[in-house]
Scaffold this motif. Structure first.
Motif, PDB file in Angstrom:
ATOM      1  N   ILE A  64       0.813  -1.058   0.170  1.00 57.49           N
ATOM      2  CA  ILE A  64       0.034   0.167  -0.087  1.00 57.49           C
ATOM      3  C   ILE A  64       0.943   1.315  -0.010  1.00 57.49           C
ATOM      4  O   ILE A  64       0.559   2.123  -0.835  1.00 57.49           O
ATOM      5  N   SER A  65       2.012   1.209   0.811  1.00 54.84           N
ATOM      6  CA  SER A  65       2.948   2.255   0.602  1.00 54.84           C
ATOM      7  C   SER A  65       3.443   2.552  -0.690  1.00 54.84           C
ATOM      8  O   SER A  65       3.443   3.845  -1.205  1.00 54.84           O
ATOM      9  N   ALA A  66       3.961   1.472  -1.351  1.00 53.78           N
ATOM     10  CA  ALA A  66       4.269   1.755  -2.615  1.00 53.78           C
ATOM     11  C   ALA A  66       3.244   2.250  -3.402  1.00 53.78           C
ATOM     12  O   ALA A  66       3.518   2.948  -4.448  1.00 53.78           O
ATOM     13  N   ILE A  67       2.111   1.795  -3.647  1.00 48.20           N
ATOM     14  CA  ILE A  67       1.161   2.338  -4.409  1.00 48.20           C
ATOM     15  C   ILE A  67       0.813   3.855  -4.155  1.00 48.20           C
ATOM     16  O   ILE A  67       0.829   4.388  -4.910  1.00 48.20           O
ATOM     17  N   ASP A 153      -2.675 -13.981 -16.557  1.00 54.42           N
ATOM     18  CA  ASP A 153      -3.951 -14.236 -15.586  1.00 54.42           C
ATOM     19  C   ASP A 153      -3.488 -14.151 -14.214  1.00 54.42           C
ATOM     20  O   ASP A 153      -4.351 -14.394 -13.363  1.00 54.42           O
ATOM     21  N   SER A 154      -2.087 -13.628 -13.953  1.00 58.00           N
ATOM     22  CA  SER A 154      -1.640 -13.482 -12.571  1.00 58.00           C
ATOM     23  C   SER A 154      -0.789 -12.100 -12.643  1.00 58.00           C
ATOM     24  O   SER A 154      -0.438 -11.751 -13.563  1.00 58.00           O
ATOM     25  N   PHE A 155      -0.793 -11.660 -11.236  1.00 59.13           N
ATOM     26  CA  PHE A 155       0.321 -10.506 -10.962  1.00 59.13           C
ATOM     27  C   PHE A 155       1.446 -10.997 -10.221  1.00 59.13           C
ATOM     28  O   PHE A 155       1.327 -12.265  -9.315  1.00 59.13           O
ATOM     29  N   ILE A 156       2.650 -10.555 -10.523  1.00 57.65           N
ATOM     30  CA  ILE A 156       3.829 -11.032  -9.773  1.00 57.65           C
ATOM     31  C   ILE A 156       4.131  -9.647  -8.979  1.00 57.65           C
ATOM     32  O   ILE A 156       4.060  -8.533  -9.592  1.00 57.65           O
ATOM     33  N   ILE A 157       4.428  -9.815  -7.479  1.00 56.65           N
ATOM     34  CA  ILE A 157       5.037  -8.734  -6.783  1.00 56.65           C
ATOM     35  C   ILE A 157       6.418  -9.224  -6.339  1.00 56.65           C
ATOM     36  O   ILE A 157       6.684 -10.263  -5.789  1.00 56.65           O
ATOM     37  N   VAL A 158       7.244  -8.310  -6.655  1.00 56.96           N
ATOM     38  CA  VAL A 158       8.736  -8.575  -6.037  1.00 56.96           C
ATOM     39  C   VAL A 158       9.260  -7.196  -5.431  1.00 56.96           C
ATOM     40  O   VAL A 158       8.721  -6.181  -5.633  1.00 56.96           O
ATOM     41  N   GLN A 163      14.118  -0.736  -7.203  1.00 58.00           N
ATOM     42  CA  GLN A 163      12.878  -0.300  -7.479  1.00 58.00           C
ATOM     43  C   GLN A 163      11.914  -0.488  -6.198  1.00 58.00           C
ATOM     44  O   GLN A 163      10.821   0.149  -6.134  1.00 58.00           O
ATOM     45  N   GLY A 164      12.233  -1.178  -5.243  1.00 56.04           N
ATOM     46  CA  GLY A 164      11.447  -1.581  -4.024  1.00 56.04           C
ATOM     47  C   GLY A 164      10.320  -2.311  -4.300  1.00 56.04           C
ATOM     48  O   GLY A 164      10.461  -3.227  -5.535  1.00 56.04           O
ATOM     49  N   TRP A 165       9.312  -2.546  -3.779  1.00 58.68           N
ATOM     50  CA  TRP A 165       8.042  -3.439  -4.113  1.00 58.68           C
ATOM     51  C   TRP A 165       7.440  -2.748  -5.613  1.00 58.68           C
ATOM     52  O   TRP A 165       6.867  -1.540  -5.683  1.00 58.68           O
ATOM     53  N   HIS A 166       7.358  -3.721  -6.395  1.00 62.60           N
ATOM     54  CA  HIS A 166       6.608  -3.348  -7.399  1.00 62.60           C
ATOM     55  C   HIS A 166       5.930  -4.629  -8.095  1.00 62.60           C
ATOM     56  O   HIS A 166       6.125  -5.675  -7.522  1.00 62.60           O
ATOM     57  N   ILE A 167       4.650  -4.420  -9.056  1.00 60.85           N
ATOM     58  CA  ILE A 167       3.956  -5.255  -9.557  1.00 60.85           C
ATOM     59  C   ILE A 167       3.942  -5.424 -10.871  1.00 60.85           C
ATOM     60  O   ILE A 167       4.252  -4.454 -11.778  1.00 60.85           O
ATOM     61  N   PHE A 168       3.973  -6.539 -11.432  1.00 60.35           N
ATOM     62  CA  PHE A 168       3.617  -6.773 -13.154  1.00 60.35           C
ATOM     63  C   PHE A 168       2.645  -7.844 -13.266  1.00 60.35           C
ATOM     64  O   PHE A 168       2.532  -8.779 -12.408  1.00 60.35           O
ATOM     65  N   ALA A 169       2.029  -7.975 -14.260  1.00 55.40           N
ATOM     66  CA  ALA A 169       1.384  -9.000 -14.855  1.00 55.40           C
ATOM     67  C   ALA A 169       2.280 -10.245 -15.368  1.00 55.40           C
ATOM     68  O   ALA A 169       3.364  -9.953 -16.084  1.00 55.40           O
ATOM     69  N   GLU A 170       1.603 -11.428 -15.198  1.00 53.68           N
ATOM     70  CA  GLU A 170       2.393 -12.662 -15.595  1.00 53.68           C
ATOM     71  C   GLU A 170       1.327 -13.601 -15.993  1.00 53.68           C
ATOM     72  O   GLU A 170       0.333 -13.772 -15.662  1.00 53.68           O
ATOM     73  N   HIS A 171       1.692 -14.654 -17.003  1.00 54.05           N
ATOM     74  CA  HIS A 171       0.850 -15.753 -17.469  1.00 54.05           C
ATOM     75  C   HIS A 171       1.237 -16.871 -16.477  1.00 54.05           C
ATOM     76  O   HIS A 171       2.562 -17.062 -16.238  1.00 54.05           O
ATOM     77  N   SER A 172       0.568 -17.534 -15.763  1.00 54.89           N
ATOM     78  CA  SER A 172       0.859 -18.587 -14.989  1.00 54.89           C
ATOM     79  C   SER A 172       1.686 -19.577 -15.511  1.00 54.89           C
ATOM     80  O   SER A 172       2.281 -20.416 -14.828  1.00 54.89           O
ATOM     81  N   LYS A 173       1.575 -20.062 -16.912  1.00 50.49           N
ATOM     82  CA  LYS A 173       2.416 -20.876 -17.589  1.00 50.49           C
ATOM     83  C   LYS A 173       3.893 -20.572 -17.363  1.00 50.49           C
ATOM     84  O   LYS A 173       4.652 -21.470 -17.192  1.00 50.49           O
ATOM     85  N   LYS A 174       4.215 -19.203 -17.607  1.00 53.02           N
ATOM     86  CA  LYS A 174       5.441 -18.687 -17.394  1.00 53.02           C
ATOM     87  C   LYS A 174       5.854 -19.057 -16.024  1.00 53.02           C
ATOM     88  O   LYS A 174       7.071 -19.338 -15.847  1.00 53.02           O
ATOM     89  N   ILE A 175       4.893 -18.847 -14.701  1.00 50.85           N
ATOM     90  CA  ILE A 175       5.545 -18.963 -13.602  1.00 50.85           C
ATOM     91  C   ILE A 175       5.733 -20.594 -13.523  1.00 50.85           C
ATOM     92  O   ILE A 175       6.726 -21.030 -12.675  1.00 50.85           O
TER      93      ILE A 175
END
Length: 190
Positions: A64-67, A153-158, A163-175
């Motif tokens: 939430i802080s990063a957002i 179909d998913s989000f990844i948060i790292v 960059q600190g905490w950040h989010i991106f979209a990803e496909h579950s097959k890639k994961i």
């Protein structure tokens, strides 16, 4: 600027080799305090605390802080950047920063916590799987293109070092592929 426990080397005399060695020893002495400072600010969960008692609430305040600081969704993953081409493949989230905040706050997802096995990256690799299986989280865009060609179909948060905490979209097959190749290891479902 002075730091507790860190002294500045004094360079005297004409012996360059001794001076160089002292400077190197001094620089090396700075590494542990700097690493400790970075670790204390980077993630709410210490790297050594890889147990199953972790919950979403351990991560939620940092997200939430990063957002709120507008750093959670980086420029290359922001839907506003679709018209800009990048040299490498990327995903672009369907939701804006505020839309992602609403999704995060809804808690309408499952989180799978993976350990990133790449020693050059922080270990937390978190997959958010929307409860609504028809939800499209983002699109993949090929290098040097501005046209989305695949859906995610998913989000990844790292939590990146820069960059600190950040989010991106990803496909579950890639994961799944990353897991099968040993790049990430599933630790717990939160």
């Amino acid at each position: 600027m002075s730091h507790p426990g860190i002294s500045t080397p004094i360079v005297t005399g004409n012996n360059c080799q001794q001076t160089e060695k002292r400077v190197i020893r001094w620089a090396i002495s700075l590494v542990p305090p700097i690493v400790e400072i970075l670790r204390s600010q980077e993630t709410p969960v210490r790297y050594s605390e890889m147990n199953s008692n972790i919950t979403i609430d351990d991560y939620y305040p940092a997200w939430i802080s990063a957002i709120e600081n507008e750093t959670f969704l980086t420029q290359k993953h922001d839907p506003k950047s679709v018209g800009t081409s990048y040299a490498g493949f990327r995903t672009v989230a369907v939701k804006s920063q505020s839309g992602i905040k609403g999704f995060i706050e809804s808690r309408e997802y499952t989180v799978r916590k993976y350990k990133n096995n790449n020693p050059n990256h922080p270990p937390d690799y978190l997959q958010l799987i929307p409860n609504d299986q028809s939800m499209v989280t983002g699109s993949g865009i090929k290098p040097h293109s501005t046209t989305p060609t695949s859906s995610c179909d998913s989000f990844i948060i790292v939590s990146g070092v820069k960059q600190g905490w950040h989010i991106f979209a990803e496909h579950s097959k890639k994961i799944e592929e990353k897991e099968s190749k040993g790049y990430i290891t599933l630790q717990v479902e939160l």
